[in-house]
Enzyme design. Sequence first.
Site, PDB file in Angstrom:
ATOM      1  CG  ASN A  10      45.252  26.865  53.565  1.00 39.96           C
ATOM      2  OD1 ASN A  10      45.463  26.891  54.771  1.00 39.96           O
ATOM      3  ND2 ASN A  10      45.058  27.964  52.846  1.00 39.96           N
ATOM      4  CE  LYS A  12      41.328  28.724  52.900  1.00 39.13           C
ATOM      5  NZ  LYS A  12      40.604  29.585  52.012  1.00 39.13           N
ATOM      6  CG  HIS A  96      46.432  31.604  50.946  1.00 37.52           C
ATOM      7  ND1 HIS A  96      45.281  32.362  51.058  1.00 37.52           N
ATOM      8  CD2 HIS A  96      46.043  30.375  50.510  1.00 37.52           C
ATOM      9  CE1 HIS A  96      44.242  31.608  50.709  1.00 37.52           C
ATOM     10  NE2 HIS A  96      44.673  30.412  50.365  1.00 37.52           N
TER      11      HIS A  96
HETATM   12  C1  PEP Z   1      42.722  28.055  49.417  1.00 33.16           C
HETATM   13  O1  PEP Z   1      42.406  28.694  50.390  1.00 33.16           O
HETATM   14  O2  PEP Z   1      43.915  27.896  49.133  1.00 33.16           O
HETATM   15  C2  PEP Z   1      41.659  27.495  48.594  1.00 33.16           C
HETATM   16  C3  PEP Z   1      41.964  27.063  47.408  1.00 33.16           C
HETATM   17  O3  PEP Z   1      40.394  27.472  49.133  1.00 33.16           O
HETATM   18  P1  PEP Z   1      39.101  26.721  48.527  1.00 33.16           P
HETATM   19  O4  PEP Z   1      39.539  25.354  48.096  1.00 33.16           O
HETATM   20  O5  PEP Z   1      38.131  26.677  49.674  1.00 33.16           O
HETATM   21  O6  PEP Z   1      38.629  27.545  47.387  1.00 33.16           O
END
Ligand code: PEP
Length: 251
Positions: A10, A12, A96
């Site tokens: 992801n 983002k 999310h």
């Molecule tokens: C996410 O945003 O889905 C996530 C798991 O982030 P991170 O791996 O940076 O904790």
Amino acid sequence: MTRRPLIAGNWKMFKTGPEAVDTATHIAKACADVRDVDIMIAPAYVCLPLVAEALAGTPVHLGAQNLHFENQGAFTGEISADMLKAAGAEYVIIGHSERRQYFDETDETVNKKIRSAADKGLKPILCVGETDAQREAGNTFLTLDKQVSDGVNSVDPKDLQDLVVAYEPVWAIGTGHTAGPDQVDEVHRFLRDLLGKRISPDLARNVRILYGGSVNPGNIRELMCIQDVDGALVGGASLDAKIFTQIVKFD
Ligand code: PEP
């Protein structure tokens, strides 16, 4: 285990179009020999067509980070399932915790989005997870039960064949604090059992349940050894092609 692992990234709100194409191209090249794991990356909406082109003919699949539940209409700034499919997306992340926290996502809108994705043939990745406060208060399972039950409420099981669930404890996302193996094991077993009750035992056996929350090359192997963990949803560590590839190639 008959469920095929899925490692999903992801991205983002990171990476411009050219940056996304560059990273995607590197991932696809480094993962060209991966046969036993499904790989997916979810860049920002505007990057989807560019990244789709870069990934064509490679083993890396494309996903989106969100969608609107209506298929078209006067909803300024929103994107529908049909638009995502036309842009090359195969998966879509729904619910999310950042959408729940910052953009008023509720279990009701999550349910509508799951319906829309399932109806239009996108593979939904339903994200669930408790906050620190909910865990401290002893409400982890109550929270997860509501998120899952409301999320799939009244959706025809035959439309959920491609459902993926991601358990992402909010306190583990982007914090460097991964949930311990016992916590992950307990929650993933609970989720599969719950899916059996809320949808069907058959579907529950086949649904991939991913863990998400500070996954990195150093902890992925231990996580993947847990019986009901079928992959990972990776945030920060998916932004770097080399690091993400190490996670994909955890074996
Ligand atoms: C996410 O945003 O889905 C996530 C798991 O982030 P991170 O791996 O940076 O904790």
